[in-house]
Design a protein around this motif. Structure first.
Motif, PDB file in Angstrom:
ATOM      1  N   VAL A  91      52.664   1.759 -30.819  1.00 53.50           N
ATOM      2  CA  VAL A  91      51.469   1.079 -30.387  1.00 53.50           C
ATOM      3  C   VAL A  91      51.288  -0.269 -29.219  1.00 53.50           C
ATOM      4  N   PRO A  92      51.657  -0.376 -27.910  1.00 50.52           N
ATOM      5  CA  PRO A  92      51.412  -2.216 -27.368  1.00 50.52           C
ATOM      6  C   PRO A  92      51.299  -2.874 -27.685  1.00 50.52           C
ATOM      7  N   VAL A  97      49.811  -5.618 -22.965  1.00 47.38           N
ATOM      8  CA  VAL A  97      48.317  -4.942 -22.557  1.00 47.38           C
ATOM      9  C   VAL A  97      48.092  -5.619 -21.603  1.00 47.38           C
ATOM     10  N   LYS A  98      48.205  -7.101 -21.214  1.00 45.89           N
ATOM     11  CA  LYS A  98      48.064  -8.741 -20.749  1.00 45.89           C
ATOM     12  C   LYS A  98      48.674  -8.575 -19.767  1.00 45.89           C
ATOM     13  N   GLU A  99      50.306  -8.010 -19.684  1.00 41.75           N
ATOM     14  CA  GLU A  99      51.177  -7.773 -19.139  1.00 41.75           C
ATOM     15  C   GLU A  99      51.022  -6.837 -17.817  1.00 41.75           C
ATOM     16  N   TRP A 100      50.072  -5.791 -17.874  1.00 38.41           N
ATOM     17  CA  TRP A 100      49.951  -4.298 -17.768  1.00 38.41           C
ATOM     18  C   TRP A 100      49.234  -4.675 -17.009  1.00 38.41           C
ATOM     19  N   LEU A 101      48.125  -5.662 -17.185  1.00 40.53           N
ATOM     20  CA  LEU A 101      46.776  -5.706 -16.210  1.00 40.53           C
ATOM     21  C   LEU A 101      46.860  -6.578 -15.799  1.00 40.53           C
ATOM     22  N   VAL A 117      41.437   2.193 -20.892  1.00 40.05           N
ATOM     23  CA  VAL A 117      41.789   0.946 -22.395  1.00 40.05           C
ATOM     24  C   VAL A 117      40.825   0.534 -22.658  1.00 40.05           C
ATOM     25  N   GLU A 118      39.303   0.346 -22.271  1.00 35.39           N
ATOM     26  CA  GLU A 118      38.249   0.383 -22.739  1.00 35.39           C
ATOM     27  C   GLU A 118      37.563   1.772 -23.941  1.00 35.39           C
ATOM     28  N   TYR A 190      51.334   5.783 -23.681  1.00 37.41           N
ATOM     29  CA  TYR A 190      50.626   4.236 -24.240  1.00 37.41           C
ATOM     30  C   TYR A 190      49.461   3.635 -24.677  1.00 37.41           C
ATOM     31  N   ILE A 191      48.424   4.219 -23.108  1.00 35.00           N
ATOM     32  CA  ILE A 191      47.359   3.960 -22.573  1.00 35.00           C
ATOM     33  C   ILE A 191      46.038   3.844 -23.566  1.00 35.00           C
ATOM     34  N   ARG A 192      46.330   5.581 -24.513  1.00 40.53           N
ATOM     35  CA  ARG A 192      44.926   5.517 -25.290  1.00 40.53           C
ATOM     36  C   ARG A 192      45.230   4.601 -26.803  1.00 40.53           C
ATOM     37  N   LYS A 193      46.405   4.450 -26.452  1.00 36.30           N
ATOM     38  CA  LYS A 193      46.827   3.879 -28.491  1.00 36.30           C
ATOM     39  C   LYS A 193      46.687   2.769 -28.082  1.00 36.30           C
ATOM     40  N   ILE A 194      46.319   2.105 -27.568  1.00 31.97           N
ATOM     41  CA  ILE A 194      45.639   0.999 -27.779  1.00 31.97           C
ATOM     42  C   ILE A 194      44.335   1.028 -28.357  1.00 31.97           C
ATOM     43  N   CYS A 195      43.019   1.470 -27.314  1.00 26.44           N
ATOM     44  CA  CYS A 195      42.060   1.859 -27.986  1.00 26.44           C
ATOM     45  C   CYS A 195      42.032   2.231 -29.601  1.00 26.44           C
TER      46      CYS A 195
END
Length: 200
Positions: A91-92, A97-101, A117-118, A190-195
């Motif tokens: 999980v990121p 996530v901030k780096e990806w943004l 992400v949201e 991995y994006i969906r895993k964040i939420c």
């Protein structure tokens, strides 16, 4: 009917006596499965079916299993064994996530990334929403908006998508978005895993 010969792991390819599906069969398969999966996924299946079964490639295995199930050939469907893999628990982190943004800022996938992400929706669902987006479908309260999607693909269903970023209609395809994200070293899975993780 020709039989599928599944070779051992030391061999890369196996196919049905040199025969591949005809274009007529591929069209029929595509037209049926487009009702269940995204256009991009359907294209991926048919592209794999134009090549011999690769028993070391999970996508090839999946495509051929879908094809034989569609044909009703359960014997060949059962003969193809799905390779098991371990569960990816990565999980990121918040810093990741901030780096990806920062990486996506100013690119054509920035809005897609933020929405994914949201909301926590699947990548294909976020793309569909942006491709068809209309502000009239939004209900907003305290800067949190709900967009109606109402999309079903087989057992996968999504009715509403929550977001805080202001959206706009954007024409983008799954393959293009995936290509851009890979170029900046972001794995879409991995994006969906964040939420999902933040809501656990």
């Amino acid at each position: 009917m020709n039989r599928v010969r599944i070779m051992n792991d030391s061999s890369t390819h196996s196919k049905a006596d040199g025969n591949l599906p005809s274009e007529v069969e591929l069209i029929g398969f595509y037209n049926d499965y487009i009702k269940k999966v995204s256009k991009e996924t359907c294209k991926e299946y048919t592209n794999y079916l134009r090549k011999p079964l690769n028993v070391n490639n999970k996508s090839s295995i999946l495509a051929w299993k879908k094809y034989y199930k569609w044909k009703g050939d359960l014997e060949k469907w059962k003969a193809i064994k799905t390779k098991k893999s371990g569960v990816d628990l990565k999980v990121p982190s918040v810093d990741q996530v901030k780096e990806w943004l920062t990486k996506v800022k100013g690119t054509k996938v920035e809005l897609l990334f933020k929405l994914s992400v949201e909301s926590g929706v699947r990548f294909t669902e976020a793309i569909k929403l942006l491709n068809e987006y209309s502000a009239e479908n939004d209900i907003c309260e305290n800067n949190i908006c709900t967009s109606t999607l109402n999309w079903s693909r087989g057992s996968k269903r999504v009715f509403y998508v929550f977001h805080t970023t202001k959206l706009e209609r954007q024409s983008i395809t799954y393959n293009y978005a995936k290509k851009i994200l890979h170029e900046i070293n972001i794995n879409p899975k991995y994006i969906r895993k964040i939420c999902s993780y933040s809501n656990a």
